[in-house]
Motif scaffolding. Sequence first.
Motif, PDB file in Angstrom:
ATOM      1  N   GLU A 277      -2.017   6.822  -2.102  1.00 53.88           N
ATOM      2  CA  GLU A 277      -3.414   6.561  -2.673  1.00 53.88           C
ATOM      3  C   GLU A 277      -4.176   5.850  -1.427  1.00 53.88           C
ATOM      4  O   GLU A 277      -4.576   4.671  -1.294  1.00 53.88           O
TER       5      GLU A 277
ATOM      6  N   ARG B 181       0.729  -1.068  -0.029  1.00 49.97           N
ATOM      7  CA  ARG B 181       0.026   0.166   0.014  1.00 49.97           C
ATOM      8  C   ARG B 181       1.049   1.113  -0.005  1.00 49.97           C
ATOM      9  O   ARG B 181       2.011   1.238   0.193  1.00 49.97           O
TER      10      ARG B 181
ATOM     11  N   ASP C  78      -7.286   4.957   1.517  1.00 48.77           N
ATOM     12  CA  ASP C  78      -8.510   4.577   1.512  1.00 48.77           C
ATOM     13  C   ASP C  78      -9.546   5.758   1.916  1.00 48.77           C
ATOM     14  O   ASP C  78     -10.656   5.831   1.530  1.00 48.77           O
TER      15      ASP C  78
END
Length: 125
Positions: free
Chosen positions: A15, A11, A17
């Motif tokens: 970007e 991750r 969540d």
Amino acid sequence: MTGTEHRTEHRDFAEPDEVRTFGHGRMAVVGVGDSEIGRLELEPGWRWSVDVKPIAGTELCEAPHFQYHVSGVLHIVMADGTEFDAGPGQITSLPSGHDAWVVGDEPVVTVDFYGASNYAKSVGD
């Protein structure tokens, strides 16, 4: 997936969540495995009791934290009166019940491995 199985995840906070913004700061949240990890960026002038307290609706920050301090200096005052500065390369484990603020002119960046799921969310969220 059972509690003992792990899968590879990759991750990037570029970007996230979710992004939560508040006075003098923001937090990007990414989900990894069963955890939510937050990257807090706090500008000079940020203070929890001024910038986040109105969102949280509590007298002190009730989110526990397990944080790695990337940059800047954060002054932390616990409900029991314990206080200290946390800076780059340091790790803090904070139980519920604290206030904190940015010291000096350098922004603070921390990575919060525990506590991000409820940070800077209003009581009704």
